[in-house]
Motif scaffolding. Structure first.
Motif, short mmCIF file in Angstrom:
data_model
loop_
_atom_site.label_atom_id
_atom_site.label_comp_id
_atom_site.label_asym_id
_atom_site.label_seq_id
_atom_site.Cartn_x
_atom_site.Cartn_y
_atom_site.Cartn_z
N LYS A 1 11.63 -0.01 10.01
CA LYS A 1 10.33 0.64 10.18
C LYS A 1 10.24 1.97 9.44
O LYS A 1 9.15 2.43 9.09
CB LYS A 1 10.05 0.87 11.67
CG LYS A 1 10.05 -0.38 12.53
CD LYS A 1 8.86 -1.26 12.28
CE LYS A 1 8.80 -2.40 13.29
NZ LYS A 1 7.62 -3.25 13.14
N ASP A 2 11.40 2.59 9.18
CA ASP A 2 11.39 3.88 8.48
C ASP A 2 10.81 3.75 7.07
O ASP A 2 10.19 4.69 6.56
CB ASP A 2 12.81 4.44 8.40
CG ASP A 2 13.36 4.82 9.76
OD1 ASP A 2 12.56 4.97 10.70
OD2 ASP A 2 14.59 4.96 9.89
N ARG A 3 11.04 2.60 6.45
CA ARG A 3 10.49 2.40 5.09
C ARG A 3 8.97 2.50 5.10
O ARG A 3 8.37 3.25 4.31
CB ARG A 3 10.91 1.03 4.56
CG ARG A 3 12.38 0.87 4.27
CD ARG A 3 12.67 -0.51 3.71
NE ARG A 3 14.08 -0.70 3.47
CZ ARG A 3 14.72 -0.33 2.35
NH1 ARG A 3 14.04 0.22 1.37
NH2 ARG A 3 16.01 -0.54 2.21
N GLY A 4 8.35 1.75 6.00
CA GLY A 4 6.90 1.77 6.06
C GLY A 4 6.35 3.07 6.58
O GLY A 4 5.31 3.56 6.14
N MET A 5 7.08 3.67 7.53
CA MET A 5 6.59 4.91 8.13
C MET A 5 6.62 6.05 7.13
O MET A 5 5.75 6.94 7.16
CB MET A 5 7.41 5.25 9.37
CG MET A 5 6.67 6.07 10.39
SD MET A 5 5.13 5.30 10.99
CE MET A 5 5.78 3.87 11.88
N ALA A 6 7.60 6.06 6.24
CA ALA A 6 7.64 7.10 5.21
C ALA A 6 6.36 7.11 4.40
O ALA A 6 5.77 8.16 4.13
CB ALA A 6 8.85 6.88 4.30
N MET A 7 5.90 5.91 4.01
CA MET A 7 4.67 5.83 3.22
C MET A 7 3.43 6.08 4.08
O MET A 7 2.51 6.79 3.66
CB MET A 7 4.57 4.46 2.56
CG MET A 7 5.22 4.37 1.19
SD MET A 7 4.55 5.56 -0.01
CE MET A 7 2.81 5.12 -0.01
N ALA A 8 3.39 5.51 5.28
CA ALA A 8 2.21 5.67 6.13
C ALA A 8 1.99 7.14 6.49
O ALA A 8 0.86 7.64 6.44
CB ALA A 8 2.35 4.83 7.39
N VAL A 9 3.06 7.85 6.85
CA VAL A 9 2.92 9.25 7.25
C VAL A 9 2.69 10.13 6.02
O VAL A 9 1.95 11.12 6.08
CB VAL A 9 4.14 9.71 8.06
CG1 VAL A 9 4.05 11.20 8.39
CG2 VAL A 9 4.24 8.90 9.36
#
Length: 374
Positions: A66-74
């Motif tokens: 989830k960190d991969r997607g969260m880096a971009m989303a945030v």
């Protein structure tokens, strides 16, 4: 001062393949760059005639993909000037959202199902300062509420309905291609909310410079057509837990149940993209029982030293079965995503196992105990 060689995270690493520019305030915890581990003992012990690798995304900062997607989303939320984010979660998303919100100086609101989240994941969300809202319902109820509240409150949704999540998660496929020097023949992946299988297909397709007119992702207009990293795309295989397998039922599951809490989802938000990934790659969906996935989790840990959470083991569990049946061809290169670390859910890992032996504190007792096992 000497030039720094510090790894700065996936947004900086793949800046030319992500929707960012020089003015984007990158929010990173140095996620990505996770190991692609070749399994030796497990395939040998089971007589599997394949090269088998696991992409261990449990080695990310909050111990899940989830960190991969969260880096971009945030990062994109920060670009918009957002002060708060919101998500529904079975655990891993809440941990990642809380950590990246803290990094960005935002407030994270996370909706979790009452009594349905492992303590390791809940502890992460709390430790990072998230506002945790436990609802009397399941993940699908939480997802519905998140969508509704985002239209009435100043918060950015960071679930995988946010397209930037998939952009971050596609980088795992790019890393696999770079590590192998080509795309694998098959890629096997757990499916819950279905964002990750969709993201991997985006990544593999862009890596191949896909120019297929029927491609759902680009309609024959891949932006990386002139800069391919590989010549092919893998067959995509998505595995679900039998008690939460809407793709196998061809309809949402109203009350999903499985010990694999990370994929206890009955109404995937990326349904259409996931189906397209499987169909366009000539792949398939399948399901495994809780007993099967827990057995595979144990095999991975005891034979090859890789401790993943129960939901992660679904990919290897299904792959083993399909290799044995010949559905996955002998001699193939097979990669499997392990979405989270085993420390996320220790209670499930040790349930029903005699894991501690108590003995006297003397040489005779210690020696006797050792000799019983060698």
């Amino acid at each position: 001062m000497a030039k720094s060689n510090l790894y700065k995270g996936l947004v900086e690493r793949y800046r030319d393949r992500l929707p960012v520019d020089g003015n984007t305030p990158v929010i990173s915890l140095c996620e990505g760059d996770t190991p692609l581990i070749e399994l030796h003992n497990l395939p040998k012990s089971l007589g599997l005639d394949v090269q088998m690798y696991v992409k261990f995304d449990g080695m990310n900062p909050t111990s899940s993909f989830k960190d991969r997607g969260m880096a971009m989303a945030v990062t994109k939320a920060a670009e918009k000037g957002a002060k708060a984010i919101v998500c529904a979660s079975t655990g891993n998303t809440s941990a990642a959202a809380a950590a990246y919100a803290a990094r960005a100086g935002m407030t994270a609101f996370v909706l979790i199902p009452e009594g349905k989240i492992p303590m390791g994941k809940l502890a992460q969300a709390i430790a990072h300062g998230a506002v945790v809202l436990q609802i009397r319902g399941n993940f699908d109820d939480g997802m519905r509420l998140v969508k509704e509240v985002a239209s009435e409150a100043p918060v950015e949704i960071v679930n995988s309905v946010n397209p930037y999540r998939l952009q971050g998660q596609k980088t795992a496929a790019l890393e696999i291609v770079e590590a192998l020097g080509q795309a694998p023949d098959y890629h096997c992946i757990p499916v819950g909310n279905a964002g990750n299988i969709s993201a991997y297909w985006i990544g593999f397709s862009e890596a191949a410079g896909c120019n297929t007119a029927s491609c759902t992702l680009c309609n024959g207009k891949c932006p990386y057509l002139d800069n391919p990293m590989t010549e092919s795309r893998p067959v995509m295989v998505g595995y679900q837990a039998a008690g939460a397998a809407p793709f196998l039922r061809n309809e949402p599951v109203e009350h999903p149940e499985t010990l694999a809490t990370a994929i206890r989802i009955g109404n995937p938000q990326s349904w259409d993209l996931a189906k397209a990934a499987v169909e366009e790659s000539d792949g398939w969906f399948d399901e495994v029982t809780d007993e099967e996935l827990l057995h595979t989790q144990s095999l991975l840990a005891t034979l090859d030293g890789v401790f993943c959470e129960p939901a992660s083991a679904v990919s290897v569990c299904g792959a083993i079965r399909d290799i044995k049946s010949g559905k996955i061809k002998a001699g193939s290169v097979v990669t499997c995503t392990l979405t989270g670390h085993g420390l996320k859910d220790t209670a499930t890992a040790i349930a029903g196992r005699e894991h501690v032996e108590t003995i006297n504190a003397d040489l005779t007792s210690v020696k006797g105990a050792i000799l019983k096992h060698v």
